[in-house]
Design a protein around this motif. Structure first.
Motif, PDB file in Angstrom:
ATOM      1  N   GLY A  14       0.832  -1.206   0.000  1.00 31.24           N
ATOM      2  CA  GLY A  14       0.000   0.000   0.000  1.00 31.24           C
ATOM      3  C   GLY A  14       0.862   1.249   0.000  1.00 31.24           C
ATOM      4  N   SER A  64       1.023   3.778   2.058  1.00 28.11           N
ATOM      5  CA  SER A  64       1.660   4.184   3.324  1.00 28.11           C
ATOM      6  C   SER A  64       2.986   3.447   3.495  1.00 28.11           C
ATOM      7  CB  SER A  64       0.761   3.881   4.517  1.00 28.11           C
ATOM      8  OG  SER A  64      -0.522   4.410   4.315  1.00 28.11           O
ATOM      9  N   TYR A  98      -2.396  15.493   1.929  1.00 24.40           N
ATOM     10  CA  TYR A  98      -2.785  14.327   2.728  1.00 24.40           C
ATOM     11  C   TYR A  98      -2.073  14.334   4.084  1.00 24.40           C
ATOM     12  CZ  TYR A  98      -3.166   9.344   3.916  1.00 24.40           C
ATOM     13  OH  TYR A  98      -3.386   8.150   4.541  1.00 24.40           O
ATOM     14  N   TYR A 125       6.734  15.647  -2.954  1.00 24.35           N
ATOM     15  CA  TYR A 125       5.571  14.759  -2.789  1.00 24.35           C
ATOM     16  C   TYR A 125       4.351  15.438  -3.408  1.00 24.35           C
ATOM     17  CZ  TYR A 125       1.738  12.415  -0.277  1.00 24.35           C
ATOM     18  OH  TYR A 125       0.575  11.743   0.048  1.00 24.35           O
ATOM     19  N   ASN A 130      -6.228  14.610  -2.377  1.00 23.70           N
ATOM     20  CA  ASN A 130      -6.826  14.545  -1.051  1.00 23.70           C
ATOM     21  C   ASN A 130      -6.196  15.659  -0.218  1.00 23.70           C
ATOM     22  OD1 ASN A 130      -7.768  13.933   1.490  1.00 23.70           O
ATOM     23  ND2 ASN A 130      -6.664  11.992   1.688  1.00 23.70           N
ATOM     24  N   ASP A 152       1.842  10.437  -5.452  1.00 23.11           N
ATOM     25  CA  ASP A 152       0.872   9.638  -4.701  1.00 23.11           C
ATOM     26  C   ASP A 152      -0.404   9.567  -5.534  1.00 23.11           C
ATOM     27  OD1 ASP A 152      -1.083   8.662  -3.005  1.00 23.11           O
ATOM     28  OD2 ASP A 152      -0.303   9.678  -1.229  1.00 23.11           O
ATOM     29  N   ALA A 176      -3.107   7.401  -5.131  1.00 27.10           N
ATOM     30  CA  ALA A 176      -4.005   6.462  -4.449  1.00 27.10           C
ATOM     31  C   ALA A 176      -5.407   6.432  -5.075  1.00 27.10           C
ATOM     32  CB  ALA A 176      -4.093   6.809  -2.970  1.00 27.10           C
ATOM     33  N   TYR A 177      -5.825   7.570  -5.650  1.00 24.85           N
ATOM     34  CA  TYR A 177      -7.195   7.642  -6.204  1.00 24.85           C
ATOM     35  C   TYR A 177      -7.206   7.644  -7.731  1.00 24.85           C
ATOM     36  CZ  TYR A 177      -8.096   8.891  -1.404  1.00 24.85           C
ATOM     37  OH  TYR A 177      -8.162   8.861  -0.033  1.00 24.85           O
ATOM     38  N   ALA A 216      -6.164   0.003  -2.034  1.00 26.83           N
ATOM     39  CA  ALA A 216      -6.949   0.324  -0.831  1.00 26.83           C
ATOM     40  C   ALA A 216      -8.251   1.034  -1.183  1.00 26.83           C
ATOM     41  CB  ALA A 216      -6.129   1.199   0.110  1.00 26.83           C
TER      42      ALA A 216
END
Ligand SMILES: Cc1ncc(COP(=O)(O)O)c(C=O)c1O
Length: 392
Positions: free
Chosen positions: A95, A97, A121, A164, A171, A199, A201-202, A232
């Motif tokens: 994941g 994280s 985030y 980053y 988010n 990142d 993630a979405y 996730a």
């Protein structure tokens, strides 16, 4: 095991969604728009159940051995085909994280800096500061980080470990950087020789057309960019499975770390189980169903908030992801807005949690409740906030 009857109860998984088993459970009666979770009924219990049997049948004892350090080839190959890169550019992770943690240990040293958006985030920020990294904040607009601001931040010194960024369905703000903006950010980072950690993630949760531009990693051919993906948000965080895309040399460095050499691939059996889901189109079917569910929830929440709040609050309609970002009159106090929401039985996330955005903001997740409950929450919030007009 008795499965819940999903046809009768409005909250069919309440019996299974237990404190002490999952990370957080909202108190009874509270409509929780706080965390970036999927509603229990959107988690694919029935689809995941057979996958472990399929993986064990297909791979036998190899499914229970130490996995190849960079992840098992079947999933790496599927991810490479999906994201247009070579399998050597993929590493299976536990994941986002975990991947970010690993990168902080490899790229960072206590006292070095990471360039982040002023608002981003919150838990990503914690992972970086846990490693003793200092956050150097840059400004953003409706397309994310401003290239000039990034350039200024990178000109301040050479102690920056990485930048980053979340250019897609950010988010908490939901913003998406256009292709031109992405290219400009890539050029600035490349000029300074600083890697970007993207990142994403979405990234696969686009709810509108057109789909977002290619990832930074794709635009750069992964040179100087490490992209973090996760299952996730599309399958379930309990799987603890994701991947990263990077240059083969970076993948080699990361997979040579003691944790992987000692323990092998992170989450090996689950990675094989998810490979079964991806390999024959079931993952894409799931994604398309989930996008429909999220679109309905987003549209319900945004429409109900706009109807109830009128022009007093800016309600952005994100093109994907899980969150609506609300901008209030900056003279309104975050604490009193939160209190009023709480008294109305709705939990929301304070904007200040995500950094130092100018003005007063709140983040509302539409992923964790049914459309009916979201409409109910919006009516409660609009009433509560109209009655609470205190200005700072
Ligand atoms: C932007 C962002 N990155 C990463 C994560 C965490 O991802 P994972 O569950 O894969 O560790 C989240 C979850 O809220 C997130 O919003």
């Amino acid at each position: 095991m008795v499965r819940p009857d999903t046809t009768v109860s409005p909250l069919p998984h309440a019996r299974w969604w237990r404190a002490g088993v999952v990370q957080a459970v909202s108190p009874p009666g509270v409509i929780d728009l706080g965390p970036g979770y999927l509603e229990p009924g959107l988690l694919p219990v029935d689809e995941v159940l057979p996958l472990y049997a399929e993986a064990l049948t297909e791979f036998g004892p190899a499914a229970l051995g130490y996995g190849a350090n960079a992840g098992a080839d079947p999933l790496r190959a599927l991810l490479a085909a999906r994201h247009g890169c070579a399998a050597e550019e993929i590493m299976v992770t536990a994941g986002t994280s975990q991947a970010l943690t690993l990168l902080c240990t490899v790229l960072g040293r206590p006292g070095r800096s990471v360039v982040v958006e002023r608002t981003c985030y919150d838990l990503g920020r914690s992972i970086m500061t846990d490693h003793g990294l200092r956050l150097r904040e840059v400004d953003a607009d409706g397309e994310g980080v401003r290239p000039r601001s990034l350039d200024r931040a990178l000109s301040l010194g050479d102690d920056v470990a990485f930048v980053y960024l979340t250019p897609t369905f950010h988010n908490p703000t939901g913003t998406v950087a256009g292709e031109q903006r992405r290219r400009e950010l890539l050029a600035v980072a490349a000029r300074h020789g600083v890697p970007i950690v993207e990142d994403d993630a979405y990234g696969e949760l686009n709810l509108d057309r057109p789909a977002p531009p290619p990832s930074l990693a794709a635009l750069a051919g992964r040179r100087g960019v490490i992209r973090l993906g996760s299952f996730a948000k599309t399958l379930g965080p309990g799987l603890r499975l994701g991947w990263l895309e990077a240059e083969p040399g970076v993948v080699g460095t990361l997979t040579g770390r003691g944790q992987l050499v000692s323990g092998g691939s992170l989450n090996h059996l689950t990675s094989l189980a998810v490979a079964m889901l991806m390999g024959d189109g079931r993952y894409d079917l799931r994604l398309s169903w989930l996008r429909d569910q999220l679109r309905l929830r987003r549209d319900t929440l945004v429409a109900a908030l706009r109807a109830g709040l009128g022009d007093s609050v800016t309600v952005d309609r994100p093109a994907g992801g899980y969150f609506v970002w609300l901008a209030f009159d900056p003279r309104r106090s975050e604490a009193s807005l939160l209190d009023a929401a709480g008294r109305a039985g709705v939990a929301v996330a304070p904007g200040s949690r995500f950094g130092s955005a100018a003005g007063t903001h709140l983040r509302l997740a539409y992923s964790l409740n049914s459309p009916d409950r979201l409409a109910d929450a919006a009516v409660r919030l609009a009433t509560a906030w109209r009655n609470e007009e205190t200005l700072r």
